[in-house]
Design a protein around this motif. Structure first.
Motif, PDB file in Angstrom:
ATOM      1  N   THR A   1     -31.330 -17.348  28.049  1.00 26.74           N
ATOM      2  CA  THR A   1     -30.520 -17.115  26.856  1.00 26.74           C
ATOM      3  C   THR A   1     -31.397 -16.426  25.823  1.00 26.74           C
ATOM      4  OG1 THR A   1     -31.085 -19.210  25.767  1.00 26.74           O
ATOM      5  CG2 THR A   1     -29.155 -19.215  27.250  1.00 26.74           C
ATOM      6  N   SER A   2     -30.776 -15.977  24.763  1.00 24.35           N
ATOM      7  CA  SER A   2     -31.537 -15.492  23.617  1.00 24.35           C
ATOM      8  C   SER A   2     -32.298 -16.680  23.037  1.00 24.35           C
ATOM      9  CB  SER A   2     -30.594 -14.878  22.579  1.00 24.35           C
ATOM     10  OG  SER A   2     -29.680 -15.863  22.139  1.00 24.35           O
ATOM     11  N   ALA A   3     -33.206 -16.402  22.136  1.00 21.67           N
ATOM     12  CA  ALA A   3     -34.060 -17.460  21.589  1.00 21.67           C
ATOM     13  C   ALA A   3     -33.731 -17.807  20.138  1.00 21.67           C
ATOM     14  CB  ALA A   3     -35.530 -17.069  21.722  1.00 21.67           C
ATOM     15  N   GLY A   4     -32.595 -17.345  19.650  1.00 20.89           N
ATOM     16  CA  GLY A   4     -32.198 -17.715  18.291  1.00 20.89           C
ATOM     17  C   GLY A   4     -33.268 -17.369  17.275  1.00 20.89           C
ATOM     18  N   LYS A   5     -33.646 -18.361  16.476  1.00 15.47           N
ATOM     19  CA  LYS A   5     -34.628 -18.152  15.400  1.00 15.47           C
ATOM     20  C   LYS A   5     -36.076 -18.352  15.863  1.00 15.47           C
ATOM     21  CE  LYS A   5     -31.602 -20.719  12.849  1.00 15.47           C
ATOM     22  NZ  LYS A   5     -31.324 -21.787  11.930  1.00 15.47           N
ATOM     23  N   LEU A   6     -36.290 -18.582  17.161  1.00 16.71           N
ATOM     24  CA  LEU A   6     -37.652 -18.772  17.668  1.00 16.71           C
ATOM     25  C   LEU A   6     -38.406 -17.443  17.705  1.00 16.71           C
ATOM     26  CD1 LEU A   6     -36.832 -21.140  20.674  1.00 16.71           C
ATOM     27  CD2 LEU A   6     -37.667 -21.793  18.408  1.00 16.71           C
ATOM     28  N   LYS A   7     -39.723 -17.517  17.848  1.00 18.68           N
ATOM     29  CA  LYS A   7     -40.539 -16.311  17.930  1.00 18.68           C
ATOM     30  C   LYS A   7     -40.433 -15.649  19.301  1.00 18.68           C
ATOM     31  CE  LYS A   7     -43.710 -18.194  14.536  1.00 18.68           C
ATOM     32  NZ  LYS A   7     -44.980 -18.884  14.328  1.00 18.68           N
ATOM     33  N   ALA A   8     -40.088 -16.408  20.320  1.00 24.39           N
ATOM     34  CA  ALA A   8     -39.892 -15.859  21.666  1.00 24.39           C
ATOM     35  C   ALA A   8     -38.638 -14.988  21.686  1.00 24.39           C
ATOM     36  CB  ALA A   8     -39.744 -17.007  22.671  1.00 24.39           C
ATOM     37  N   LYS A   9     -38.524 -14.148  22.734  1.00 20.57           N
ATOM     38  CA  LYS A   9     -37.323 -13.319  22.900  1.00 20.57           C
ATOM     39  C   LYS A   9     -36.252 -14.063  23.700  1.00 20.57           C
ATOM     40  CE  LYS A   9     -40.087  -9.126  23.094  1.00 20.57           C
ATOM     41  NZ  LYS A   9     -40.768  -8.239  24.020  1.00 20.57           N
ATOM     42  N   TYR A  10     -36.701 -14.893  24.648  1.00 17.93           N
ATOM     43  CA  TYR A  10     -35.788 -15.591  25.550  1.00 17.93           C
ATOM     44  C   TYR A  10     -36.175 -17.057  25.691  1.00 17.93           C
ATOM     45  CZ  TYR A  10     -35.036 -10.812  27.293  1.00 17.93           C
ATOM     46  OH  TYR A  10     -34.775  -9.475  27.406  1.00 17.93           O
ATOM     47  N   VAL A  11     -35.163 -17.868  26.015  1.00 16.95           N
ATOM     48  CA  VAL A  11     -35.395 -19.227  26.497  1.00 16.95           C
ATOM     49  C   VAL A  11     -34.891 -19.250  27.933  1.00 16.95           C
ATOM     50  CG1 VAL A  11     -34.870 -21.688  26.252  1.00 16.95           C
ATOM     51  CG2 VAL A  11     -35.137 -20.252  24.205  1.00 16.95           C
ATOM     52  N   ILE A  12     -35.749 -19.673  28.842  1.00 17.50           N
ATOM     53  CA  ILE A  12     -35.372 -19.820  30.251  1.00 17.50           C
ATOM     54  C   ILE A  12     -35.095 -21.301  30.469  1.00 17.50           C
ATOM     55  CG2 ILE A  12     -36.100 -19.593  32.644  1.00 17.50           C
ATOM     56  CD1 ILE A  12     -37.936 -17.267  31.701  1.00 17.50           C
TER      57      ILE A  12
ATOM     58  N   THR B   1     -24.781 -23.611  27.451  1.00 16.13           N
ATOM     59  CA  THR B   1     -23.685 -24.403  28.017  1.00 16.13           C
ATOM     60  C   THR B   1     -22.584 -23.517  28.580  1.00 16.13           C
ATOM     61  OG1 THR B   1     -22.682 -24.690  25.825  1.00 16.13           O
ATOM     62  CG2 THR B   1     -24.083 -26.487  26.633  1.00 16.13           C
ATOM     63  N   SER B   2     -22.463 -22.290  28.095  1.00 17.97           N
ATOM     64  CA  SER B   2     -21.460 -21.366  28.644  1.00 17.97           C
ATOM     65  C   SER B   2     -21.814 -20.961  30.077  1.00 17.97           C
ATOM     66  CB  SER B   2     -21.318 -20.123  27.757  1.00 17.97           C
ATOM     67  OG  SER B   2     -22.407 -19.244  27.936  1.00 17.97           O
ATOM     68  N   LYS B   3     -23.060 -21.179  30.481  1.00 18.24           N
ATOM     69  CA  LYS B   3     -23.516 -20.826  31.835  1.00 18.24           C
ATOM     70  C   LYS B   3     -23.591 -22.049  32.755  1.00 18.24           C
ATOM     71  CE  LYS B   3     -26.105 -16.971  29.938  1.00 18.24           C
ATOM     72  NZ  LYS B   3     -27.228 -16.076  30.129  1.00 18.24           N
ATOM     73  N   ALA B   4     -23.270 -23.217  32.218  1.00 19.35           N
ATOM     74  CA  ALA B   4     -23.375 -24.467  32.981  1.00 19.35           C
ATOM     75  C   ALA B   4     -22.181 -24.630  33.912  1.00 19.35           C
ATOM     76  CB  ALA B   4     -23.461 -25.644  32.011  1.00 19.35           C
ATOM     77  N   PRO B   5     -22.308 -25.455  34.945  1.00 18.41           N
ATOM     78  CA  PRO B   5     -23.525 -26.156  35.366  1.00 18.41           C
ATOM     79  C   PRO B   5     -24.490 -25.232  36.114  1.00 18.41           C
ATOM     80  CG  PRO B   5     -21.747 -26.680  36.875  1.00 18.41           C
ATOM     81  CD  PRO B   5     -21.166 -25.793  35.802  1.00 18.41           C
ATOM     82  N   VAL B   6     -25.769 -25.542  35.999  1.00 22.84           N
ATOM     83  CA  VAL B   6     -26.834 -24.806  36.676  1.00 22.84           C
ATOM     84  C   VAL B   6     -27.537 -25.787  37.606  1.00 22.84           C
ATOM     85  CG1 VAL B   6     -28.963 -23.478  36.363  1.00 22.84           C
ATOM     86  CG2 VAL B   6     -27.115 -23.280  34.670  1.00 22.84           C
ATOM     87  N   ASP B   7     -27.575 -25.470  38.875  1.00 19.72           N
ATOM     88  CA  ASP B   7     -28.202 -26.363  39.851  1.00 19.72           C
ATOM     89  C   ASP B   7     -29.708 -26.435  39.667  1.00 19.72           C
ATOM     90  OD1 ASP B   7     -25.831 -27.016  41.163  1.00 19.72           O
ATOM     91  OD2 ASP B   7     -26.002 -25.312  42.549  1.00 19.72           O
ATOM     92  N   ILE B   8     -30.282 -27.560  40.041  1.00 15.09           N
ATOM     93  CA  ILE B   8     -31.736 -27.678  40.107  1.00 15.09           C
ATOM     94  C   ILE B   8     -32.197 -26.679  41.164  1.00 15.09           C
ATOM     95  CG2 ILE B   8     -33.656 -29.202  40.739  1.00 15.09           C
ATOM     96  CD1 ILE B   8     -31.821 -31.537  39.703  1.00 15.09           C
ATOM     97  N   GLY B   9     -33.183 -25.875  40.829  1.00 10.52           N
ATOM     98  CA  GLY B   9     -33.635 -24.807  41.715  1.00 10.52           C
ATOM     99  C   GLY B   9     -33.150 -23.439  41.263  1.00 10.52           C
ATOM    100  N   ASP B  10     -32.256 -23.428  40.264  1.00 11.67           N
ATOM    101  CA  ASP B  10     -31.801 -22.191  39.618  1.00 11.67           C
ATOM    102  C   ASP B  10     -32.213 -22.272  38.154  1.00 11.67           C
ATOM    103  OD1 ASP B  10     -30.565 -21.158  41.909  1.00 11.67           O
ATOM    104  OD2 ASP B  10     -28.678 -22.174  41.454  1.00 11.67           O
ATOM    105  N   ALA B  11     -32.140 -21.150  37.469  1.00  8.15           N
ATOM    106  CA  ALA B  11     -32.446 -21.113  36.039  1.00  8.15           C
ATOM    107  C   ALA B  11     -31.628 -19.991  35.413  1.00  8.15           C
ATOM    108  CB  ALA B  11     -33.934 -20.893  35.799  1.00  8.15           C
ATOM    109  N   VAL B  12     -31.385 -20.102  34.117  1.00  9.23           N
ATOM    110  CA  VAL B  12     -30.677 -19.068  33.366  1.00  9.23           C
ATOM    111  C   VAL B  12     -31.448 -18.772  32.091  1.00  9.23           C
ATOM    112  CG1 VAL B  12     -28.396 -19.646  34.293  1.00  9.23           C
ATOM    113  CG2 VAL B  12     -29.174 -20.738  32.173  1.00  9.23           C
TER     114      VAL B  12
END
Length: 181
Positions: free
Chosen positions: A70-81, A57-68
């Motif tokens: 973030t870290s993945a918190g407690k997930l096994k992945a490194k990032y969430v896109i 939410t600190s990066k919002a708003p994000v237009d459709i057609g763009d992506a940001v």
């Protein structure tokens, strides 16, 4: 599970929960405001922690057609896109937005230089896009991205939470990329 090598990229279709994936990045079919209330976003927030939503939410708003990313918190992945498929939370979307979000997520994965990225069905929940329409749009965009850019990522995983979505993804991969493992 279906695995097809397309160019230098392994495209995998599997039944799983996206929040349990161990790929470098997972994709959240977000809204432009990055509010992670329900569907895949809510599941990511519940399992990975509120820090993911706070960062997004600190990066919002994000237009459709763009992506940001973030870290993945407690997930096994490194990032969430976070790739918006809709402007407002819980609103209907369409095939065009699914294509734009898929392309944006792949661009961010490439910028992050990750080896692997996992996608859920984009726009198939509250967005209301029919499973086959979304799957075909996503796989077509993945194919176009690989054709234009090559890797990374070297592995793209299409994660289905239900059998109907798995079948739609498998049909799309077979149609667009051939089904030889």
């Amino acid at each position: 599970m279906l695995a097809v090598k397309y160019g230098q990229v392994m495209v995998v279709v599997k039944m799983s929960d996206i929040t349990e994936e161990e790929e470098d990045a997972i994709v959240n079919p977000a809204n432009s405001y990055m509010i992670m209330g329900g569907g895949v976003a809510g599941a990511i927030r519940r399992r990975g922690g509120r820090s993911i939503e706070e960062e997004a939410t600190s990066k919002a708003p994000v237009d459709i057609g763009d992506a940001v990313a973030t870290s993945a918190g407690k997930l096994k992945a490194k990032y969430v896109i976070h790739a918006p498929t809709m402007r407002e939370p819980a609103s209907p979307t369409d095939e065009v937005n699914v294509r734009l979000a898929t392309r944006a997520a792949l661009k961010v994965a490439r910028q992050l230089n990750v080896n692997s990225v996992a996608f859920p069905g984009m726009g198939t929940g509250v967005g209301g896009v029919p499973l086959a329409v979304a799957a075909n749009a996503m796989v077509d965009e993945i194919k176009k991205f690989i054709d234009a850019n090559g890797p990374p990522p070297y592995k793209v995983v299409l994660v289905a939470i239900e059998e109907d979505l798995y079948n739609a993804f498998a049909s799309a991969v077979s149609a667009y990329m051939g089904s030889q493992p």
